[in-house]
Design an enzyme around this catalytic site. Structure first.
Site, short mmCIF file in Angstrom:
data_model
loop_
_atom_site.label_atom_id
_atom_site.label_comp_id
_atom_site.label_asym_id
_atom_site.label_seq_id
_atom_site.Cartn_x
_atom_site.Cartn_y
_atom_site.Cartn_z
N ASP A 151 6.49 4.22 -5.99
CA ASP A 151 7.88 4.66 -6.10
C ASP A 151 8.10 5.90 -5.26
O ASP A 151 7.53 6.96 -5.55
CB ASP A 151 8.21 4.95 -7.57
CG ASP A 151 9.69 5.28 -7.78
OD1 ASP A 151 10.49 5.05 -6.86
OD2 ASP A 151 10.04 5.77 -8.87
N ASP B 260 14.85 4.53 -0.49
CA ASP B 260 14.26 4.39 -1.82
C ASP B 260 13.58 3.04 -1.98
O ASP B 260 14.21 2.00 -1.79
CB ASP B 260 15.35 4.56 -2.88
CG ASP B 260 14.79 4.63 -4.30
OD1 ASP B 260 13.61 5.00 -4.45
OD2 ASP B 260 15.53 4.33 -5.24
#
Length: 460
Positions: free
Chosen positions: A145, A344
């Site tokens: 992440d 992201d």
């Protein structure tokens, strides 16, 4: 709306077959795959090893889709499309709230990374790597992440944890495990970043609260991290002993944070491997991608400046400036994109300023007139009816970033099932997001030291 898991796996990975159209960059042809074709297909995962990244790298580890047949942990029931998009909106809303106070001039180009507290929704994470923790190393399959800094893994004794496929990490069995004391510099940094959780038996405690209400707590520690044949000594991570909320309840062991903060894997290894990393997110569940640390930066022709926000300096931000559909640039004022866009790995669907999305949707519909419109799927409102079609043709879509970087999206980055894989922000002042659907098949470089984000097409 399709909700059965075999359909959702198809939706998650936009599993279409591209048929090249020589000499025409205005569109692509697809074969439309019937429901269940992915599930029934024979996939030999030994034939889908990650290729070496074009840019090279000191460390390279394979990366897989969590719910694909080549995932290193047994598959659990994939979320429905409705649930996937709902969780994605939670993450996007959190990002928007973080930047709600940003006024004009909030971005600056810099190679200085200032840590901050992050708390994004975990329910959208899709890509996993397998690492080793401890001496001897115990394999652990963990999500990656770029929106998180603190890495963590479930540890014995686990007071309240989810089940996982790998053996639970036991710190007592590792000869190199060491908990941080409450007076250590690492614990002081953790407290400064708002993720300290006091002391227990003179050991530093951490806490990470996520935007979807999930939480992990435990002892902040260090141990040896094995990445293939490479070892990272004194890797800092959270030894998770208690969780709450929806926290990754699907057989994975934890999370590897790749954000810009002091605790992330990318920052911790910068002195050893260099201030650059890259990844390639695979286009289908039966294919593999990779994560590299110490990525060489000279192999990228398409680059755009990496920006920082003074309010949230740990995010990786780029400046989108234009969109092209079918080879033509849309009439969107550059000022519409002034808030910037977050790169992201955890957000699924790209979010655009409302004005930009409206122009994209209109132009895309104009190029899809041969297909009847269909009902929206959650946040996806530009959808089509492909019933009875064996192949479809879609217009090309390119994102134009500052510095002249033009990223021609792969077909897997344009359509998700039967919908345009983009969504609108509520206004033009909110931070945009470049989601993982649009990043698929590209090697995406985060050159923190050089202040750039790079793209290599067709890398996995």
């Amino acid at each position: 709306m399709a909700s059965v898991s075999k359909l959702v796996l198809l939706l998650l990975c936009a599993y279409h077959t591209l048929v090249a159209h020589a000499g025409d960059d205005l569109g692509s042809y697809y074969k439309v795959l019937p429901a269940g074709s992915l599930e029934s297909a024979t996939v030999n995962c030994t034939d889908h090893k990650a290729v070496s990244p074009a840019s090279g790298g000191v460390v390279m580890v394979p990366l897989h889709h969590r719910h694909g047949p080549c995932s290193p942990v047994p598959s659990t029931k994939a979320p429905t499309l409705e649930e996937m998009l709902r969780r994605d909106q939670l993450r996007a809303d959190y990002i928007r709230r973080r930047f709600s106070g940003v006024k004009g001039g909030g971005l600056e180009q810099s190679d200085v990374t200032v840590p901050t507290t992050l708390g994004l929704s975990l329910g959208t994470l899709q890509y996993v790597i397998t690492v080793g923790i401890g001496s001897p190393a115990v394999n652990q399959t963990m999500f990656i992440d770029t929106g998180s800094d603190v890495s963590w893994v479930q540890c014995k004794p686990c007071l309240r944890c989810h089940s996982q496929a790998d053996s639970l990490f036991d710190p007592r069995s590792s000869s190199t495990y060491s908990p941080f004391t409450c007076s250590s510099a690492a614990c002081a940094q953790l407290r400064q970043d708002g993720q300290g959780n006091g002391c227990s038996s003179s050991q530093c405690q951490y806490i990470v609260n996520y935007g979807d209400g999930s939480r992990t707590t435990g002892t902040y520690s260090s141990d040896t991290l094995s990445l293939g044949s490479n070892a990272v000594n004194n890797f800092q991570f959270g030894c998770s002993q208690s969780e709450s909320g929806l926290l990754l309840n699907d057989q994975t062991a934890g999370l590897i944070g790749l954000g810009g903060g002091a605790q992330s894997l990318a920052t911790q290894t910068a002195g050893t491997f260099g201030k650059a990393f890259s990844y390639c997110l695979p286009p289908t569940p039966g294919s593999s991608g990779f994560l590299t640390l110490g990525a060489a930066t000279s192999g990228f022709v398409v680059k755009t400046p990496l920006l920082r926000s003074r309010q949230v300096p740990a995010y990786y931000i780029v400046s989108l400036q234009a969109i092209r559909v079918g080879g033509r640039q849309l009439n969107i004022p550059t000022t519409v994109f002034s808030a910037g866009s977050l790169m992201d790995s955890g957000t699924i669907i790209t979010r655009l300023p409302r004005t930009a999305y409206s122009a994209l949707s209109s132009a895309f519909k104009a190029g899809m007139k041969q297909y009847p419109p269909a009902q929206p799927m959650g946040i996806l409102d530009t959808c089509f009816d492909f019933s009875g079609q064996s192949s479809i043709r879609i217009p090309s879509v390119a994102l134009v970033f500052s510095g002249g970087a033009i990223v021609n999206l792969a077909p897997e980055g344009i359509i998700l099932e039967s919908c345009l894989a983009f969504a609108a922000n509520r206004d033009d002042s909110s931070l945009g997001i470049i989601g993982n659907v649009q990043q698929r098949t590209f090697e995406v470089l985060y050159d923190v030291g050089g202040g750039a984000v790079g793209f290599n097409a067709g890398a996995c």
